[in-house]
Scaffold this motif. Sequence first.
Motif, short mmCIF file in Angstrom:
data_model
loop_
_atom_site.label_atom_id
_atom_site.label_comp_id
_atom_site.label_asym_id
_atom_site.label_seq_id
_atom_site.Cartn_x
_atom_site.Cartn_y
_atom_site.Cartn_z
N ASN A 1 -21.13 15.19 40.32
CA ASN A 1 -20.77 13.67 40.33
C ASN A 1 -19.43 13.58 40.61
O ASN A 1 -19.06 12.55 40.35
N ASN B 1 -16.18 12.11 41.72
CA ASN B 1 -15.70 10.73 42.33
C ASN B 1 -16.88 9.67 42.05
O ASN B 1 -16.74 8.55 42.83
N GLU B 2 -17.82 9.83 41.43
CA GLU B 2 -18.55 8.75 41.12
C GLU B 2 -18.62 8.24 39.72
O GLU B 2 -18.33 9.09 38.60
N PHE B 3 -18.41 7.05 39.73
CA PHE B 3 -18.35 6.32 38.55
C PHE B 3 -19.65 5.57 38.24
O PHE B 3 -20.45 5.02 38.95
N ASP B 4 -20.24 5.56 36.80
CA ASP B 4 -21.09 4.62 36.51
C ASP B 4 -20.78 3.51 35.76
O ASP B 4 -20.21 3.79 34.67
N ILE B 5 -20.94 2.50 36.02
CA ILE B 5 -20.47 1.21 35.49
C ILE B 5 -21.85 0.46 34.69
O ILE B 5 -22.57 0.15 35.54
N CYS B 6 -21.73 0.14 33.44
CA CYS B 6 -23.02 -0.21 32.81
C CYS B 6 -22.52 -1.55 31.88
O CYS B 6 -21.42 -1.00 30.96
N THR B 7 -22.77 -2.51 32.18
CA THR B 7 -22.33 -3.60 31.28
C THR B 7 -23.88 -4.27 30.67
O THR B 7 -24.90 -4.43 31.38
N HIS B 8 -23.84 -4.54 29.45
CA HIS B 8 -24.94 -5.03 28.88
C HIS B 8 -24.76 -6.82 28.40
O HIS B 8 -23.49 -6.95 28.11
#
Lengths: 41, 181
Positions: free
Chosen positions: B45, B47-54
């Motif tokens: 993973n 350098n990967e970012f997972d951005i999650c917004t609700h």
Amino acid sequence: MAEYVFKMKKGEVEIELSSDDAEFVEQQLAKWREEILKKQG
Amino acid sequence: MSTYHFKAKYNDEQIEVVAKNGAVIERELDRYLESFLNRKIHTENKNEFDICTHGEQCQKEAPTEVQQDTFEFQPQQEQSSPQDETQMPTLSEFIASNKSYNTFSEFIIAAYYIKKVLNQDCFTLKMLNAKFYPATGSLVDFSLVEEAKNSGLIDSKEEDGVTKYTLNEQGESHFINQLRG
């Protein structure tokens, strides 16, 4: 009452912020996004 | 009044802060931001970012019990081996009983703890952080390991594609002369 959540994940590390304070979450999200983009740039 | 909930997870370890005061959470977030960004990931993973917004209709339940103007800091209990459970200090106790000045010295103390208290000759960074993070709230990254290697305090070796580290004699002397409480 509405609740706002943002999660950041990198490898095994995961950070989560949740609050009903929309402005606070928005500020923090903007700060993190800016720092990440700065770092990647 | 608003509530703020901050959670940081590393593998199976987790800390949680719940507060009525946003400044408390902001301090925690700032503390994690730098180490989060500078963390060198040794996984696919990278350098990967997972951005999650609700959105507003997020179904997550609000915290049910929040102390006024205080925060809860709840690191999970460190796992200890069944043997010597009553006598063996936890890593946080061991660090507290010695002289730690910064994350680097805490790392050397932790390396000594693994070698001499847990009787394990070597450790991986993942194994170290599984103990280090709940004890200190910080992570040891590769730059810190490199610093210790360059200072001649730890040695490394490759085994089955995994890098393992051990506190060498110079590292033990450094602990005894500089860090032992």
